[in-house]
Design a protein around this motif. Structure first.
Motif, PDB file in Angstrom:
ATOM      1  N   ASP A 158      27.842  54.802  43.896  1.00 25.11           N
ATOM      2  CA  ASP A 158      26.381  54.871  43.923  1.00 25.11           C
ATOM      3  C   ASP A 158      25.741  54.640  42.562  1.00 25.11           C
ATOM      4  OD1 ASP A 158      26.475  55.390  46.621  1.00 25.11           O
ATOM      5  OD2 ASP A 158      26.395  57.568  46.375  1.00 25.11           O
ATOM      6  N   THR A 159      26.469  54.909  41.489  1.00 25.91           N
ATOM      7  CA  THR A 159      25.896  54.853  40.152  1.00 25.91           C
ATOM      8  C   THR A 159      26.368  53.673  39.319  1.00 25.91           C
ATOM      9  OG1 THR A 159      25.899  57.268  40.218  1.00 25.91           O
ATOM     10  CG2 THR A 159      25.458  56.269  38.102  1.00 25.91           C
ATOM     11  N   TYR A 160      27.617  53.251  39.498  1.00 30.28           N
ATOM     12  CA  TYR A 160      28.217  52.266  38.605  1.00 30.28           C
ATOM     13  C   TYR A 160      28.887  51.113  39.341  1.00 30.28           C
ATOM     14  CZ  TYR A 160      27.999  56.200  35.336  1.00 30.28           C
ATOM     15  OH  TYR A 160      27.577  57.241  34.570  1.00 30.28           O
ATOM     16  N   TYR A 161      29.035  50.006  38.605  1.00 25.94           N
ATOM     17  CA  TYR A 161      29.960  48.937  38.948  1.00 25.94           C
ATOM     18  C   TYR A 161      31.096  49.038  37.934  1.00 25.94           C
ATOM     19  CZ  TYR A 161      26.521  46.484  41.865  1.00 25.94           C
ATOM     20  OH  TYR A 161      25.627  46.137  42.844  1.00 25.94           O
ATOM     21  N   TYR A 162      32.316  49.061  38.405  1.00 30.69           N
ATOM     22  CA  TYR A 162      33.489  49.129  37.542  1.00 30.69           C
ATOM     23  C   TYR A 162      34.150  47.751  37.559  1.00 30.69           C
ATOM     24  CZ  TYR A 162      32.702  54.072  38.432  1.00 30.69           C
ATOM     25  OH  TYR A 162      32.134  55.310  38.555  1.00 30.69           O
ATOM     26  N   ILE A 163      33.921  46.963  36.520  1.00 31.32           N
ATOM     27  CA  ILE A 163      34.414  45.588  36.458  1.00 31.32           C
ATOM     28  C   ILE A 163      35.726  45.576  35.674  1.00 31.32           C
ATOM     29  CG2 ILE A 163      33.890  43.230  35.731  1.00 31.32           C
ATOM     30  CD1 ILE A 163      32.030  44.359  37.950  1.00 31.32           C
ATOM     31  N   ARG A 164      36.739  44.942  36.257  1.00 31.98           N
ATOM     32  CA  ARG A 164      38.044  44.848  35.599  1.00 31.98           C
ATOM     33  C   ARG A 164      37.996  43.745  34.551  1.00 31.98           C
ATOM     34  NH1 ARG A 164      42.220  44.061  40.193  1.00 31.98           N
ATOM     35  NH2 ARG A 164      43.584  43.973  38.389  1.00 31.98           N
ATOM     36  N   PRO A 165      38.100  44.083  33.282  1.00 34.54           N
ATOM     37  CA  PRO A 165      38.002  43.048  32.237  1.00 34.54           C
ATOM     38  C   PRO A 165      39.115  42.024  32.301  1.00 34.54           C
ATOM     39  CG  PRO A 165      38.522  45.192  31.274  1.00 34.54           C
ATOM     40  CD  PRO A 165      38.256  45.415  32.723  1.00 34.54           C
ATOM     41  N   GLU A 166      40.323  42.411  32.744  1.00 35.76           N
ATOM     42  CA  GLU A 166      41.421  41.449  32.800  1.00 35.76           C
ATOM     43  C   GLU A 166      41.203  40.404  33.880  1.00 35.76           C
ATOM     44  OE1 GLU A 166      42.780  44.825  35.517  1.00 35.76           O
ATOM     45  OE2 GLU A 166      41.740  44.679  33.610  1.00 35.76           O
ATOM     46  N   VAL A 167      40.274  40.656  34.794  1.00 35.22           N
ATOM     47  CA  VAL A 167      39.937  39.677  35.833  1.00 35.22           C
ATOM     48  C   VAL A 167      38.707  38.868  35.427  1.00 35.22           C
ATOM     49  CG1 VAL A 167      39.202  39.382  38.237  1.00 35.22           C
ATOM     50  CG2 VAL A 167      40.940  41.088  37.670  1.00 35.22           C
ATOM     51  N   PHE A 168      37.678  39.529  34.921  1.00 37.89           N
ATOM     52  CA  PHE A 168      36.410  38.840  34.680  1.00 37.89           C
ATOM     53  C   PHE A 168      36.346  38.112  33.338  1.00 37.89           C
ATOM     54  CE2 PHE A 168      31.762  38.577  33.893  1.00 37.89           C
ATOM     55  CZ  PHE A 168      31.491  37.697  34.916  1.00 37.89           C
ATOM     56  N   LEU A 169      36.888  38.668  32.276  1.00 38.28           N
ATOM     57  CA  LEU A 169      36.765  38.011  30.975  1.00 38.28           C
ATOM     58  C   LEU A 169      37.423  36.633  30.931  1.00 38.28           C
ATOM     59  CD1 LEU A 169      37.023  40.990  28.466  1.00 38.28           C
ATOM     60  CD2 LEU A 169      34.999  39.756  29.231  1.00 38.28           C
ATOM     61  N   PRO A 170      38.562  36.398  31.585  1.00 33.24           N
ATOM     62  CA  PRO A 170      39.068  35.012  31.628  1.00 33.24           C
ATOM     63  C   PRO A 170      38.127  34.045  32.351  1.00 33.24           C
ATOM     64  CG  PRO A 170      40.830  36.539  32.132  1.00 33.24           C
ATOM     65  CD  PRO A 170      39.557  37.340  32.092  1.00 33.24           C
ATOM     66  N   ILE A 171      37.418  34.530  33.355  1.00 31.76           N
ATOM     67  CA  ILE A 171      36.435  33.696  34.053  1.00 31.76           C
ATOM     68  C   ILE A 171      35.304  33.326  33.097  1.00 31.76           C
ATOM     69  CG2 ILE A 171      34.695  33.677  35.899  1.00 31.76           C
ATOM     70  CD1 ILE A 171      36.610  35.561  37.456  1.00 31.76           C
ATOM     71  N   VAL A 172      34.846  34.299  32.311  1.00 33.56           N
ATOM     72  CA  VAL A 172      33.766  34.051  31.351  1.00 33.56           C
ATOM     73  C   VAL A 172      34.223  33.052  30.303  1.00 33.56           C
ATOM     74  CG1 VAL A 172      32.342  35.131  29.571  1.00 33.56           C
ATOM     75  CG2 VAL A 172      32.717  36.311  31.719  1.00 33.56           C
TER      76      VAL A 172
END
Length: 135
Positions: free
Chosen positions: A46-60
């Protein structure tokens, strides 16, 4: 506060990815129902999105290849200054930008974004895009 290219790129790409892949996040309370072979971007509550950096940072980094020089630490500092991410202060006075979160039986580091701020940013972003298409 002015937002630099790196942080704007990060936020725009995250919002676009979430819009294009609605099933890329799972509810924290339903973590045990996720298929083991599914690669999730992260979790939400309800309060946060928990983004996995090992998944998203390579996409960025792949998307910005040779266009923008990216620094994950700089982006985290900017997001912290904008009050978009939850951070932990440690006794030495340093800031830990990726606090740990227990999901199920594992403890990992996540980029913990405040859900309300990211959704407000996303709504504003898509409102601007809709206005640009109409004009």
């Amino acid at each position: 506060m002015s937002v630099d290219k790196q942080t704007t790129y990060f936020l725009n790409l995250l919002c676009s990815y979430l819009k294009a892949n609605p099933g890329c996040l799972a509810a924290v309370r339903e973590h045990d129902k996720v298929k083991p072979d599914k690669l999730l971007l992260g979790y939400y509550d309800d309060t946060y999105y928990y983004i996995r950096p090992e998944v998203f940072l390579p996409i960025v980094r792949a998307g910005a290849y040779r266009r923008i020089k990216l620094s994950a630490r700089h982006i985290m500092e900017q997001l912290f200054a904008m009050n978009y991410i939850k951070v932990h202060w440690i006794l030495t006075g340093e800031v830990r930008y990726r606090p740990q979160k227990r999901v199920g039986k594992t403890r990992r580091r996540y980029i913990t974004l405040y859900r309300r701020q990211l959704e407000a940013y996303r709504n504003n972003l898509y409102r601007k895009e809709a206005d640009d298409e109409q004009s």
